[in-house]
Scaffold this motif. Structure first.
Motif, PDB file in Angstrom:
ATOM      1  N   THR A  62       5.150   8.034 -16.118  1.00  0.00           N
ATOM      2  CA  THR A  62       3.892   8.115 -16.870  1.00  0.00           C
ATOM      3  C   THR A  62       2.702   8.534 -16.022  1.00  0.00           C
ATOM      4  O   THR A  62       1.627   8.775 -16.570  1.00  0.00           O
ATOM      5  CB  THR A  62       3.564   6.766 -17.531  1.00  0.00           C
ATOM      6  N   GLY A  63       2.865   8.633 -14.715  1.00  0.00           N
ATOM      7  CA  GLY A  63       1.727   9.030 -13.900  1.00  0.00           C
ATOM      8  C   GLY A  63       1.983   8.825 -12.437  1.00  0.00           C
ATOM      9  O   GLY A  63       3.011   8.277 -12.017  1.00  0.00           O
ATOM     10  N   SER A  64       1.029   9.270 -11.625  1.00  0.00           N
ATOM     11  CA  SER A  64       1.147   9.215 -10.175  1.00  0.00           C
ATOM     12  C   SER A  64      -0.256   9.112  -9.596  1.00  0.00           C
ATOM     13  O   SER A  64      -1.152   9.846 -10.019  1.00  0.00           O
ATOM     14  CB  SER A  64       1.861  10.474  -9.676  1.00  0.00           C
ATOM     15  N   VAL A  65      -0.461   8.218  -8.652  1.00  0.00           N
ATOM     16  CA  VAL A  65      -1.785   7.990  -8.077  1.00  0.00           C
ATOM     17  C   VAL A  65      -1.714   8.165  -6.567  1.00  0.00           C
ATOM     18  O   VAL A  65      -0.893   7.519  -5.898  1.00  0.00           O
ATOM     19  CB  VAL A  65      -2.293   6.568  -8.388  1.00  0.00           C
ATOM     20  N   ALA A  66      -2.546   9.018  -6.012  1.00  0.00           N
ATOM     21  CA  ALA A  66      -2.625   9.179  -4.561  1.00  0.00           C
ATOM     22  C   ALA A  66      -3.235   7.917  -3.955  1.00  0.00           C
ATOM     23  O   ALA A  66      -4.284   7.446  -4.407  1.00  0.00           O
ATOM     24  CB  ALA A  66      -3.463  10.394  -4.209  1.00  0.00           C
ATOM     25  N   VAL A  67      -2.568   7.374  -2.933  1.00  0.00           N
ATOM     26  CA  VAL A  67      -3.079   6.179  -2.260  1.00  0.00           C
ATOM     27  C   VAL A  67      -3.304   6.519  -0.784  1.00  0.00           C
ATOM     28  O   VAL A  67      -3.808   7.583  -0.470  1.00  0.00           O
ATOM     29  CB  VAL A  67      -2.123   4.986  -2.478  1.00  0.00           C
ATOM     30  N   GLY A  68      -2.938   5.623   0.133  1.00  0.00           N
ATOM     31  CA  GLY A  68      -3.102   5.903   1.551  1.00  0.00           C
ATOM     32  C   GLY A  68      -1.844   6.487   2.161  1.00  0.00           C
ATOM     33  O   GLY A  68      -0.854   6.745   1.466  1.00  0.00           O
ATOM     34  N   LEU A  69      -1.862   6.685   3.472  1.00  0.00           N
ATOM     35  CA  LEU A  69      -0.712   7.249   4.161  1.00  0.00           C
ATOM     36  C   LEU A  69       0.357   6.185   4.374  1.00  0.00           C
ATOM     37  O   LEU A  69       0.067   5.070   4.802  1.00  0.00           O
ATOM     38  CB  LEU A  69      -1.122   7.841   5.506  1.00  0.00           C
ATOM     39  N   GLU A  70       1.588   6.572   4.061  1.00  0.00           N
ATOM     40  CA  GLU A  70       2.762   5.721   4.255  1.00  0.00           C
ATOM     41  C   GLU A  70       2.676   4.389   3.496  1.00  0.00           C
ATOM     42  O   GLU A  70       2.762   3.316   4.089  1.00  0.00           O
ATOM     43  CB  GLU A  70       2.991   5.460   5.738  1.00  0.00           C
ATOM     44  N   PRO A  71       2.533   4.425   2.179  1.00  0.00           N
ATOM     45  CA  PRO A  71       2.577   3.175   1.418  1.00  0.00           C
ATOM     46  C   PRO A  71       3.963   2.553   1.530  1.00  0.00           C
ATOM     47  O   PRO A  71       4.978   3.233   1.383  1.00  0.00           O
ATOM     48  CB  PRO A  71       2.269   3.631  -0.008  1.00  0.00           C
ATOM     49  N   VAL A  72       4.020   1.236   1.796  1.00  0.00           N
ATOM     50  CA  VAL A  72       5.304   0.560   2.012  1.00  0.00           C
ATOM     51  C   VAL A  72       5.493  -0.664   1.125  1.00  0.00           C
ATOM     52  O   VAL A  72       6.597  -1.206   1.066  1.00  0.00           O
ATOM     53  CB  VAL A  72       5.468   0.145   3.483  1.00  0.00           C
ATOM     54  N   ALA A  73       4.444  -1.099   0.433  1.00  0.00           N
ATOM     55  CA  ALA A  73       4.568  -2.293  -0.403  1.00  0.00           C
ATOM     56  C   ALA A  73       3.607  -2.207  -1.578  1.00  0.00           C
ATOM     57  O   ALA A  73       2.530  -1.603  -1.479  1.00  0.00           O
ATOM     58  CB  ALA A  73       4.286  -3.564   0.409  1.00  0.00           C
ATOM     59  N   VAL A  74       4.006  -2.817  -2.693  1.00  0.00           N
ATOM     60  CA  VAL A  74       3.179  -2.836  -3.892  1.00  0.00           C
ATOM     61  C   VAL A  74       3.359  -4.170  -4.596  1.00  0.00           C
ATOM     62  O   VAL A  74       4.449  -4.763  -4.574  1.00  0.00           O
ATOM     63  CB  VAL A  74       3.548  -1.678  -4.848  1.00  0.00           C
ATOM     64  N   ALA A  75       2.270  -4.670  -5.186  1.00  0.00           N
ATOM     65  CA  ALA A  75       2.325  -5.904  -5.973  1.00  0.00           C
ATOM     66  C   ALA A  75       1.365  -5.764  -7.142  1.00  0.00           C
ATOM     67  O   ALA A  75       0.270  -5.196  -7.013  1.00  0.00           O
ATOM     68  CB  ALA A  75       1.950  -7.118  -5.118  1.00  0.00           C
ATOM     69  N   ALA A  76       1.779  -6.277  -8.299  1.00  0.00           N
ATOM     70  CA  ALA A  76       0.963  -6.206  -9.507  1.00  0.00           C
ATOM     71  C   ALA A  76       0.158  -7.493  -9.653  1.00  0.00           C
ATOM     72  O   ALA A  76       0.737  -8.578  -9.786  1.00  0.00           O
ATOM     73  CB  ALA A  76       1.846  -5.981 -10.728  1.00  0.00           C
ATOM     74  N   LEU A  77      -1.147  -7.377  -9.632  1.00  0.00           N
ATOM     75  CA  LEU A  77      -2.009  -8.532  -9.854  1.00  0.00           C
ATOM     76  C   LEU A  77      -2.045  -8.885 -11.332  1.00  0.00           C
ATOM     77  O   LEU A  77      -2.060 -10.052 -11.718  1.00  0.00           O
ATOM     78  CB  LEU A  77      -3.422  -8.245  -9.342  1.00  0.00           C
ATOM     79  N   SER A  78      -2.068  -7.850 -12.177  1.00  0.00           N
ATOM     80  CA  SER A  78      -2.107  -8.024 -13.626  1.00  0.00           C
ATOM     81  C   SER A  78      -1.445  -6.812 -14.259  1.00  0.00           C
ATOM     82  O   SER A  78      -0.930  -5.936 -13.560  1.00  0.00           O
ATOM     83  CB  SER A  78      -3.559  -8.145 -14.106  1.00  0.00           C
ATOM     84  N   ASN A  79      -1.495  -6.745 -15.571  1.00  0.00           N
ATOM     85  CA  ASN A  79      -0.944  -5.567 -16.249  1.00  0.00           C
ATOM     86  C   ASN A  79      -1.776  -4.324 -16.003  1.00  0.00           C
ATOM     87  O   ASN A  79      -1.303  -3.203 -16.227  1.00  0.00           O
ATOM     88  CB  ASN A  79      -0.852  -5.821 -17.756  1.00  0.00           C
ATOM     89  N   GLU A  80      -3.000  -4.511 -15.527  1.00  0.00           N
ATOM     90  CA  GLU A  80      -3.913  -3.380 -15.359  1.00  0.00           C
ATOM     91  C   GLU A  80      -4.352  -3.150 -13.922  1.00  0.00           C
ATOM     92  O   GLU A  80      -5.122  -2.230 -13.658  1.00  0.00           O
ATOM     93  CB  GLU A  80      -5.167  -3.593 -16.239  1.00  0.00           C
ATOM     94  N   GLU A  81      -3.875  -3.970 -12.985  1.00  0.00           N
ATOM     95  CA  GLU A  81      -4.317  -3.791 -11.603  1.00  0.00           C
ATOM     96  C   GLU A  81      -3.152  -3.979 -10.636  1.00  0.00           C
ATOM     97  O   GLU A  81      -2.415  -4.957 -10.703  1.00  0.00           O
ATOM     98  CB  GLU A  81      -5.445  -4.773 -11.259  1.00  0.00           C
ATOM     99  N   VAL A  82      -3.003  -3.014  -9.725  1.00  0.00           N
ATOM    100  CA  VAL A  82      -1.913  -2.993  -8.765  1.00  0.00           C
ATOM    101  C   VAL A  82      -2.495  -2.770  -7.367  1.00  0.00           C
ATOM    102  O   VAL A  82      -3.409  -1.963  -7.194  1.00  0.00           O
ATOM    103  CB  VAL A  82      -0.909  -1.862  -9.096  1.00  0.00           C
ATOM    104  N   TRP A  83      -1.937  -3.496  -6.369  1.00  0.00           N
ATOM    105  CA  TRP A  83      -2.390  -3.346  -4.988  1.00  0.00           C
ATOM    106  C   TRP A  83      -1.265  -2.712  -4.177  1.00  0.00           C
ATOM    107  O   TRP A  83      -0.103  -3.121  -4.276  1.00  0.00           O
ATOM    108  CB  TRP A  83      -2.771  -4.694  -4.385  1.00  0.00           C
ATOM    109  N   VAL A  84      -1.631  -1.712  -3.360  1.00  0.00           N
ATOM    110  CA  VAL A  84      -0.659  -0.962  -2.575  1.00  0.00           C
ATOM    111  C   VAL A  84      -1.021  -1.066  -1.093  1.00  0.00           C
ATOM    112  O   VAL A  84      -2.166  -0.819  -0.711  1.00  0.00           O
ATOM    113  CB  VAL A  84      -0.624   0.524  -2.991  1.00  0.00           C
ATOM    114  N   VAL A  85      -0.029  -1.409  -0.260  1.00  0.00           N
ATOM    115  CA  VAL A  85      -0.231  -1.544   1.182  1.00  0.00           C
ATOM    116  C   VAL A  85       0.124  -0.223   1.855  1.00  0.00           C
ATOM    117  O   VAL A  85       1.251   0.268   1.723  1.00  0.00           O
ATOM    118  CB  VAL A  85       0.630  -2.681   1.758  1.00  0.00           C
TER     119      VAL A  85
END
Length: 868
Positions: A62-85
């Motif tokens: 459904t989509g793709s979001v550019a984040v930082g270099l070499e993302p290695v971890a992700v966690a969903a805070l809520s249905n609408e917010e996600v944090w990427v390491v």
């Protein structure tokens, strides 16, 4: 700028644009939204977060979001917010999903090389992020800490998710320092009251005693090879048995060890305290700890790990001595149950005593599990699913057996993973589907647990050249590279890097070979041969070997016989790397060496790995006064042997890609009877944490240094604790201790393949603060640098008018956008756009030459993404 797009079903080959391979280890690459409707996957190779709809049991991009270099971890805070390491960017991207297009709304800055994230505390209102205790964005770290004994070298950063702070990179509630070398996997208890942090390279209470007459005359047999030729005088690896430091025969060497190694593996944090704080630590869980997970029913903590067998000497057939062939490390799941630590060896069925060239039965090999990484527990707490990264399968095993220390391979269900190399796991809300990430294929799959079959697989976009995609498997795949399915090169070269240990991998059954390498002028060889019993050597990183000449500490892979590859003579480094092929038999226990085509792929992949930017050097690439004076001494003063500067051996020439070595050999002076290759100096700051060598510096008395986080320091065998003590040897002639320390300061800030600004980020929205504008000016200024080399390309990514957009800074300071090749805007215009609601822009310094692909032409096909 690019429109929001779905990941490609098939990977397209990379075009002419450069690709920098960092090979960051994925930690938590997949997550599910709390309502079970969405799936989030980090695309490490392409620096994106990929989004999928799983509401109907499918796997719809459904989509793709550019984040930082070499993302290695992700966690969903809520249905609408996600944090990427973002491992290489030293940052966390906060992604909001509401609106026309998902976007990054905030970038938090962390310590060096962050790895994992969990939400815990009251109402899961706090984010916990593991990172190293160092880095330019760290508010407390200072370079002098690298020379301070007794410090923890790992951190857990804690942010309030409702108020991440007013500073440009956020403000943590607290930073919890851990007495470990580094931190990786995190896990939260079911109620969120506890967070568990696993040390990554935690060590195993081993260290090297330096070579000296007392050690040389009392080392365990054999001390000669099968020809009767006495080995050179070397150090000796000893281990702590709970009371004494002993060698493999049980001889007590405690009088020679001047520090403690408490071996703290798992740290327990009170997530609800104000601020969160460390409660206690636990030991004995393993050597390399990959991930942790908590059973929601029993509260047991499971830790996936390997336990190194570096106390056992030698490789090879083992006809005249012990050997680690095919049994380098044990793959394990350790369990913390209350205060008890329970170990589970995952391969008790393997006969490790088989002769060289023999293999275990195929039915037994099918049970083997190598390099266990991510884990997930069923909702009822009965089953643990383990991603066996090196075995291309997922193991489903009863938690009751693990908690009793009774793991049984025969009772474990193995689920094959399409593409191999599973690195992440998450269960569907109903527990009937297991989603997994394949690191090799860069894909995500949905596995039906009712019948154990893969229902659907989606391949993520991958800009890597095809040779790198093929070669990755050769580093990790134990099924392919060992006869028993338990070992690979990645067992020691963790994600292509170090393991923090020394190994005595000589071979008493081997023969001496001639040393045909070139030496540094004025440094004549002391020996013309390499003896097969070389003594302890620390694991070297594979990152940066393409520019470092002959390989191994002694340069005994000399690369003298260079073949023609695709009509061109291969590099010395490529030829040298191929000389490791016998190690697949002598060390990993494979039945035969790799075929030529596989070896070429492995060579291409390994030589492409690039070290990260130096985490100590200032982001503006400047040097402090002491570092600058140390650099002057390094280049100008004759401090070595009375006739040489530091740079005569450890050549620093950025344009020639020499970062501490030009690939030549040197003799090592008094007390060292082997000749060694001059090694690079790019990663010295990662080897800090041992204080107290077995032999003190001339003129000093041995001093007990207390608790330390590492058992191995610098030099080939790790037996010298600090760079300061190494440079305090009688072969060096500094005018004062202060001058020596200035050279140490410079060496910690040594130049590398990439400028320190590479990866650094900033997200700008409405009314940026003065600090944010100052950081943006730093990124812009470094992107303008072209001499002595380009430092970075500066890109901007965000959502404008409901569409994902990108821009690349040009030489004239304006930014080319992804609409047309002629369309460009000023920085001021970009900031005006970013000031509109929902139009935050994230600026990132990326490797030179990569900006066009990363900002504008993701497919690298010459067609602007905005025109697709």
């Amino acid at each position: 700028m690019e429109e929001p797009e779905s990941p490609q079903e098939e990977p397209s080959p990379a075009g002419a644009g450069p690709y920098t391979l960092f090979e960051s280890g994925q930690v938590r690459p997949i997550a599910r939204s709390p309502d079970g409707q969405r799936l989030f996957v980090v695309n490490t190779t392409d620096n994106h977060l990929e989004l999928f709809d799983i509401s109907d049991g499918g796997l719809t991009p459904t989509g793709s979001v550019a984040v930082g270099l070499e993302p290695v971890a992700v966690a969903a805070l809520s249905n609408e917010e996600v944090w990427v390491v973002n491992h290489l960017s030293d940052s966390v991207s906060i992604v909001r999903l509401e609106g026309a297009a998902p976007r990054v709304v905030r970038t938090l800055l962390t310590g060096d090389e962050p790895r994992d994230i969990v939400f815990a505390g009251d109402s899961r209102g706090r984010a916990f992020i593991s990172a190293a205790f160092r880095g330019q964005n760290h508010p407390r770290f200072k370079p002098a800490d690298l020379k301070t004994p007794g410090l923890g070298r790992a951190d857990v950063w804690v942010f309030d998710v409702a108020d991440t702070g007013a500073a440009a990179g956020g403000e943590p509630i607290t930073i919890i320092n851990l007495f470990a070398d580094s931190a990786r996997g995190l896990a939260a208890s079911a109620d969120g009251s506890r967070v568990y942090a696993a040390a990554f390279m935690s060590g195993n209470q081993t260290t090297t005693l330096l070579n000296e007459s007392a050690v040389a005359d009392a080392k365990p047999l054999p001390t000669s090879n099968h020809e009767g030729v006495r080995q050179p005088d070397t150090g000796l690896i000893v281990g702590y048995d709970g009371e004494h430091w002993v060698d493999e025969t049980g001889r007590d060497w405690s009088a020679k060890v001047h520090f403690n190694l408490p071996d703290r593996d798992l740290f327990e944090i009170d997530a609800t305290a104000s601020p969160p704080q460390l409660v206690r630590s636990h030991s004995g869980l393993g050597t390399i700890l990959f991930n942790a997970v908590v059973n929601p029913v029993t509260g047991a903590v499971y830790v996936s790990n390997t336990d190194a067998r570096n106390r056992v000497r030698f490789e090879g057939p083992g006809e005249n001595a012990s050997t680690v062939r095919g049994h380098i490390a044990e793959n394990r799941i350790s369990v913390l149950l209350g205060d008890a630590v329970i170990g589970n060896h995952l391969n008790p069925h393997v006969d490790f005593s088989l002769p060289e060239g023999a293999a275990i039965a195929s039915a037994d090999k099918a049970k083997s599990l190598a390099q266990p990484q991510d884990m997930v527990v069923s909702a009822n707490g009965d089953t643990l699913y383990v991603a066996a990264f090196g075995s291309n399968r997922i193991a489903a095993t009863a938690t009751a057996a693990l908690e009793a220390g009774q793991y049984d391979p025969a009772a474990t269900v193995h689920i094959p993973v399409p593409g191999g190399g599973p690195s992440g796991l998450v269960l569907s809300a109903d527990g009937d589907t297991l989603y997994t990430v394949s690191r090799y294929a860069n894909s995500v799959s949905a596995i039906d647990l009712v019948n154990g079959e893969t229902r659907i697989t989606r391949t993520l976009f991958n800009p890597e050249p095809a040779a790198l995609q093929r070669g990755r498997r050769l580093l990790y795949d134990a099924d392919l590279t060992s006869a028993n399915g338990t070992a690979s090169c990645g067992s020691c070269h963790i994600f292509g890097d170090l393991d923090g240990l020394a190994w005595d991998l000589g071979n008493p059954d081997g023969n001496s070979i001639a040393n045909r390498n070139e030496f540094v002028p004025l440094r004549s060889p002391t020996q013309g041969v390499f003896h097969p019993m070389k003594g302890p050597m620390t694991t070297q990183t594979l990152r940066g070997i393409a520019d470092s000449g002959p390989m191994h500490w002694r340069g005994d892979r000399g690369g003298q016989d260079r073949a023609l590859v695709n009509g061109e003579r291969e590099t010395l480094e490529a030829a040298a790397f191929k000389e490791f092929n016998p190690a697949f038999v002598e060390l990993l226990g494979r039945e035969s060496e790799l075929p030529a085509a596989m070896l070429q792929d492995f060579t291409d992949f390994s030589l492409a790995m690039t070290p990260p930017p130096n985490a100590i050097r200032a982001l503006d690439n400047s040097l402090s006064a002491d570092q600058a004076e140390g650099r002057r001494v390094f280049f100008e003063d004759n401090t070595t042997g009375g006739a040489l500067t530091c740079n005569h051996c450890h050549v620093l020439d950025v344009e020639a890609r020499h970062f501490g070595t030009a690939g030549l050999m040197t003799n090592e002076g008094p007390g060292i009877t082997e000749d060694f290759k001059v090694v690079h100096l790019r990663n010295l700051y990662t080897k800090v944490g041992m204080f107290g060598a077995s032999v003190p510096r001339p003129g000093q008395q041995a001093q007990f240094m207390g608790d330390q986080v590492r058992g191995f320091g610098v030099l080939h065998d790790g037996g010298i604790d600090t760079i300061s003590n190494f440079l305090g040897s009688s072969v060096f002639g500094f005018t004062s201790d202060a001058q020596r320390e200035q050279v140490v300061d410079f060496m910690f800030a040594f130049d590398g393949n990439l400028a320190p600004i590479v990866g650094q980020q900033l997200t700008v929205g409405a009314e940026p603060s003065a600090a944010a504008l100052a950081r943006l000016d730093l990124l812009v200024t470094r992107a303008a640098v072209t001499s002595p080399r380009e430092e970075c390309d500066l890109i901007a990514k965000g959502v404008l008018d409901g569409n994902a957009r990108g821009a690349l800074r040009l030489a004239d300071g304006r930014f080319r956008t992804d609409r047309t090749a002629e369309d460009s805007v000023s920085l001021e215009q970009l900031l005006t756009l970013a000031g509109q609601p929902g139009q935050e822009l994230t600026f990132t310094c990326v490797p030179p030459g990569a900006g066009l692909r990363m900002a504008i032409d993701r497919n690298n096909d010459g067609i602007l993404d905005g025109d697709n």
